[in-house]
Each structure stands twice: as C-alpha cells, then as structure tokens.
Design an enzyme around this catalytic site. Structure first.
Site, PDB file in Angstrom:
ATOM      1  N   ASP A 173      47.240  47.016 -32.255  1.00  0.00           N
ATOM      2  CA  ASP A 173      48.640  46.438 -31.214  1.00  0.00           C
ATOM      3  C   ASP A 173      47.669  45.361 -30.031  1.00  0.00           C
ATOM      4  O   ASP A 173      47.502  45.904 -28.342  1.00  0.00           O
ATOM      5  CB  ASP A 173      49.123  47.810 -30.583  1.00  0.00           C
ATOM      6  CG  ASP A 173      50.167  47.130 -30.502  1.00  0.00           C
ATOM      7  OD1 ASP A 173      50.841  46.679 -29.430  1.00  0.00           O
ATOM      8  OD2 ASP A 173      51.194  48.464 -29.886  1.00  0.00           O
ATOM      9  N   GLU A 217      45.737  55.439 -21.841  1.00  0.00           N
ATOM     10  CA  GLU A 217      46.956  55.088 -22.032  1.00  0.00           C
ATOM     11  C   GLU A 217      47.411  55.672 -22.921  1.00  0.00           C
ATOM     12  O   GLU A 217      47.171  56.703 -23.690  1.00  0.00           O
ATOM     13  CB  GLU A 217      46.233  54.231 -23.757  1.00  0.00           C
ATOM     14  CG  GLU A 217      47.002  53.141 -23.691  1.00  0.00           C
ATOM     15  CD  GLU A 217      48.160  53.577 -24.934  1.00  0.00           C
ATOM     16  OE1 GLU A 217      49.320  54.728 -24.763  1.00  0.00           O
ATOM     17  OE2 GLU A 217      47.682  53.432 -26.286  1.00  0.00           O
ATOM     18  N   GLU A 249      54.268  63.667 -27.052  1.00  0.00           N
ATOM     19  CA  GLU A 249      53.302  63.725 -27.001  1.00  0.00           C
ATOM     20  C   GLU A 249      52.302  64.547 -25.419  1.00  0.00           C
ATOM     21  O   GLU A 249      52.001  64.632 -25.211  1.00  0.00           O
ATOM     22  CB  GLU A 249      51.646  62.825 -26.723  1.00  0.00           C
ATOM     23  CG  GLU A 249      51.138  62.172 -28.431  1.00  0.00           C
ATOM     24  CD  GLU A 249      51.014  61.395 -28.241  1.00  0.00           C
ATOM     25  OE1 GLU A 249      49.231  60.935 -27.301  1.00  0.00           O
ATOM     26  OE2 GLU A 249      50.961  59.846 -28.963  1.00  0.00           O
ATOM     27  N   HIS A 278      52.889  48.744 -31.754  1.00  0.00           N
ATOM     28  CA  HIS A 278      53.064  50.145 -32.829  1.00  0.00           C
ATOM     29  C   HIS A 278      53.731  51.197 -32.497  1.00  0.00           C
ATOM     30  O   HIS A 278      54.148  52.136 -32.984  1.00  0.00           O
ATOM     31  CB  HIS A 278      51.722  50.430 -32.579  1.00  0.00           C
ATOM     32  CG  HIS A 278      51.338  51.427 -31.861  1.00  0.00           C
ATOM     33  ND1 HIS A 278      50.551  50.668 -30.556  1.00  0.00           N
ATOM     34  CD2 HIS A 278      50.546  52.748 -31.670  1.00  0.00           C
ATOM     35  CE1 HIS A 278      50.223  51.801 -29.610  1.00  0.00           C
ATOM     36  NE2 HIS A 278      50.679  53.111 -30.445  1.00  0.00           N
TER      37      HIS A 278
END
Ligand code: SAH
Length: 528
Positions: free
Chosen positions: A233, A326, A335, A476
């Site tokens: 990506d 990240e 998440e 992505h």
C-alpha cells in the site's frame, strides 16, 4: 431322535417338491444337546425354601412346599401377580431371611417385604428355582415336564431380547440427554461470553475470551500476507517514509519507539532518518522476521526488537522522544490499536515528545448508488422467485469495507471527528457527533460512506498527509459503507442532518458499533 438323512449322501432326482423334508444334522445335534441340558437342569437337586431337604427337581420342590410347609408357591405368585423380577426377589427373600412359610400366604396385597432390589441378588449359586419362569410355573401348574422347559427357554430368550431392546432404548435416551447437556453447556457458555462484563457473574470467562481473541488478532499479524498488503500500500507506506525522510531534524539523535513494528519497516525509516536508537515492539510472530530483516540491513546496532505486547513488556529505556506507529484500522478506529499507542504515550513519552502520525480526521459523505443497493439489498426481495427480504435484517447491519466510486458520492464530505494523538484520551475514542451532509444531487441516498485522513504535522517543516477517501488513490483500508435499508430521497442543496454514535463493541472491544440517526431512522452497524 429323529432319523436324519445327509443330503450330501443323496442322489437328487426329480422335483424338489417330491423330496422328503431334510433336516440339518448339526441342528439336530444341538436340539439333542439342549434336551439333555434341560433334563440335567430338571434333575438338578433343589434345596427347599423352608427346610434343608434336597429335592430332585423344581416341580418336586413345589409339591414338597405345598405338602410339607402348606405354602403353594404358585398361589403366591398369582396372588401378588408377580412378574419375573418379583418372583426372583421373592425366592431370594425367602432364602435370605429364612422366613416362616405360614406368614407368607397371609401377606396383604401391595406392600411386599421383598420389594428391595437387593433381593435380585441370588442367595444360592445356580439356584434352579431362579431359572424357572413364574408364568410358566403358573401355566403348567402340577405338570412341569421337559417340553415346558424348552418353552421356558424360549420365554427366557424373549425376555433377554426385550431386556436388550430396553437397554438399547435407554442408551439412546442417554445419548440424547448427553447431547442436550452439551447444547445446554454451549448455550451457557454463550450467555457468559455475551454478557456485558460489568454485569457478568463470570469475569474470568470473559477475560479468557479476550485473551483468546487477542491471540487470534496477533496470530493474524503473524502471517506475511497481511504485511505484504500493507507494505504494498504505497499511499500508506510512502507517507510514513516521506514524513521521516523529509523531516530528519525531527528524528536526529532521538530515541524512537515503534509500537507494533511488524516487519520493522517504520523502525528502519526512522533509523535512516537519523534516530539515535529505535525500540521496535510487536507481539506477533512477525517480529522474528523483523529481527532477520534488521540484521540483513545492518541496522541491529540502532534497532532493538522486543517481542511482546507493549502493555506487558518493560522497555530498556525510561522515556522515548518519539512514538511512531501504524495503528489505523477500518473507519480509523477498528482494531482499537490506538489504545495501545496511547498506553505507550502515557507511560514512555518524554515531556515535549511527539506521537506520529499526530492528527486524524474521520469523515462521512452520502452516496447514491442504486446498482450497488440493488445488488446487496433489493436482491433479497426476489431470489429465484422467492421472497428472502427477511435476510436484509442480517445484511444491512454489517458495514461493508469496499472501494466506493467517487462519482456515486452525492454530498460534500464532512469531518465528524478529529483526533490529536498527542492529546486524546481513551474515553474520547467513543463519541457522538451531529453532522450535516450538503447534498449535491436530487436523487436517492443509498448509503453513508466513512473514511479517514492522516496527518504528520507537529513540528514538521515538511508536512505529510494522506487520505483514505473515495476521491483519491485507493488504499488497503478502502472505504467503510453503511448501507441504508431503504434509500432516502434527497434534494440538491438540501442539508441532510444526522447523528453518529461510535462505540466499542463490548463483546469484542476490537470491533466497533456505529449508530446512525438519519431523519427519523436509526440503524446500528457493526464493523468486524
Ligand atoms: N508497523 C508495521 C506493522 C503495522 S500493523 C508496518 O507499518 O508495516 C500493526 C502491528 O502492530 C501488527 O504487527 C501487530 O502485531 C502489532 N500490535 C498491535 N497491537 C500491539 C500491542 N499492543 N503490542 C505489540 N504489538 C502490537
């Protein structure tokens, strides 16, 4: 003994019907053996129930009992309607208690002193009285002979078969009960696991589930595939690279912490950008690859890799100057990895230190894409001629991660939340926000589209940002689509008012529940 002809010794002539009936010699032999057995049994001595006399047979014993002890056993069986078990228990009761014969005939109906199952156990070994069928006795009163013996044998066989069938039925019932129990167990587990932790009586089960889920989460990062996708990506990876390479003054001689280093790519960018030391942490197995990668690039002096959850490990330094990570998930917060970055920030970031990326926006826009709506929602109205519209209730609440065509957007985007990673606190990651979408076309609104933008801003001479919106190069993360069950008709120039609620799914804190209030409609979406 019947005459037997061995068919193997016969010349077969003429029609089979003319043939005399042949009997199998083996069967004949068996029959003889059985008869001998019966006779032996019949001639087995029987100890009287009430005295020490040994009688020559069961029938002799019955006669003796009637004559000597004035107890007619057959009358007793009939009076109390004794079945096999009752009869056996009675014999064993009489033998074990040495009771008086006179008392037995006067027993009232109903309560029998041999009721207990304990009397099923034989008192005498191979007691011939126990091998006798009471029904048989009653039917053959006074005339027990060899043929009744063989009938009793058949009856015994039948009883054995019946008992076997009963046992099989019981086994089947037991198996069904076990299955029900298993289902009940699963249900109970489900109840415990679905209960909200605060209200659950079983917190350890919930904690265990969390641990399992976390294990699955980190396992997913153990595979190279997910890292390949992220590294490929370019929008994402080059933004991090550009931020670090274009702002070396930010990194020079700094101690950097990389939270969730994966393959170590960000740590290596930081090292190349001039960091004095980089500490790279990851709980997933991918860190073993990172160790090799770092060595392969001769950066082992600068980069220290530590396997573990950032929340569980001890860093070799007290404070760090910069935290890079990240951590972004779908719709930014999926998440919940930002929680771990904030944990590291609060514990390790030196005063005046910085977290990068530092600013993040979450945006929404309205979309009008009847074709997509048809494919995903209206499809269920008629499936090969059948109405499956009820399926929509399952389909709609699942937010969809997909690339949205920019031309289907029918409103200006609007920012619903800005997060400053250097300041935000955990509780602010769940929020409610009113929004207003400026509609550009008169059409049907079929979905609300969500995405985020990322900024490397603080103290940077060369600021870098990237967007995950539909108008720019895809990443992505794609976009997150919240489909409306029924399209809303909207007018160009209209301001579509709404409210969005974003909260963690208590059953799975790494996933999100997003609720939209649009006009008078409310719909909650899960993001998994
Ligand atoms: N920094 C890498 C990988 C990013 S993916 C890159 O940019 O390519 C996020 C990584 O963070 C995963 O490898 C995951 O295992 C790790 N991670 C997530 N939460 C973590 C935590 N609490 N402690 C340690 N590692 C974590």
């Amino acid at each position: 003994m019947a005459e037997s002809i061995d068919p193997r010794e016969c010349d077969v002539h003429g029609d089979v019907e003319d043939m005399p009936e042949l009997s199998d010699p083996d069967e004949e032999e068996e029959d003889d053996e059985e008869q001998w057995q019966w006779m032996e049994e019949e001639n087995q001595p029987v100890t009287c129930l009430f005295c020490d006399r040994l009688l020559s047979s069961v029938s002799a014993t019955l006669q003796h009992c009637t004559a000597e002890h004035q107890l007619n056993l057959i009358d007793l069986i009939r009076k109390h309607n004794l079945d096999d078990y009752g009869y056996i228990k009675m014999i064993n009761f009489i033998r074990s208690t040495n009771c008086d014969a006179s008392g037995l005939m006067g027993l009232p109906d109903g309560s029998l002193p041999w009721d207990s199952e304990a009397f099923l156990r034989p008192v005498l070994q191979d007691d011939p009285l126990l091998q006798t069928d009471p029904e048989e006795l009653c039917g053959q009163e006074g005339s027990l002979h060899q043929s009744s013996r063989s009938e009793s044998h058949d009856a015994l066989l039948q009883r054995t078969q019946a008992a076997e069938e009963r046992a099989q039925r019981s086994e089947e019932a037991l198996a069904r009960a076990m299955e029900d129990l298993h289902k009940l167990k699963l249900l109970a587990q489900g109840l415990v696991l679905n209960a909200e932790p605060g209200r659950s009586g079983n917190l350890s089960a919930v904690a265990e589930l969390r641990e399992d889920e976390d294990e699955a989460y980190f396992d997913s990062y153990g595979h190279y595939g997910i890292h390949e996708e992220m590294l490929k990506d370019k929008v994402r990876t080059e933004s991090y690279r550009d931020f670090m390479y274009r702002n070396p003054e930010v990194f020079r001689d700094k101690v950097v912490l990389d939270v969730g280093c994966g393959t170590g790519i960000l740590s290596m960018f930081a090292a190349k950008a001039g960091a004095k030391k980089v500490i790279a942490v990851d709980q997933s197995e991918i860190i073993y690859q990172a160790m090799d990668i770092v060595r392969s690039n001769q950066l082992e002096d600068k980069i220290t890799l530590i396997k573990g959850r950032i929340e569980d490990i001890n860093l070799p330094v007290e404070k760090v100057d910069i935290i890079i990570s990240e951590w972004m998930g779908y719709f930014l917060l999926f998440e919940s990895m930002l929680d771990s970055v904030l944990y590291a920030r609060d514990l390790y970031l030196a005063d005046g230190g910085s977290v990068y990326p530092d600013l993040c926006n979450i945006s929404l826009a309205a979309a009008g894409d009847m074709q997509r709506h048809q494919e995903r929602i209206a499809f269920w109205d008629n499936v090969y001629g059948f109405n499956m519209a009820c399926m929509k209730k399952a389909v709609v609440p699942e937010a969809v991660v997909e690339v949205v065509k920019a031309e289907t957007l029918i409103s200006e985007p609007t920012v619903i939340q800005t997060i400053d990673c250097n300041r935000v606190c955990l509780s602010e990651l769940e929020f409610v926000s009113d929004f207003c979408l400026k509609i550009k076309d008169t059409t049907d609104c079929t979905a609300i589209v969500g995405y985020f933008d990322i900024f490397f801003d603080k103290g940077c001479g060369n600021k870098v940002m990237f967007s995950t919106g539909p108008q720019v190069m895809k990443t992505h993360w794609k976009q997150t689509v919240f489909l409306l069950e029924k399209p809303l008709s909207v007018q160009a120039g209209e301001e579509l008012q709404g409210k969005i609620t974003v909260r963690k799914n208590k059953k799975d804190p790494r996933s999100l529940l997003v609720t939209f209030d649009l006009r008078d409609r409310k719909q909650t979406y899960s993001l998994q």
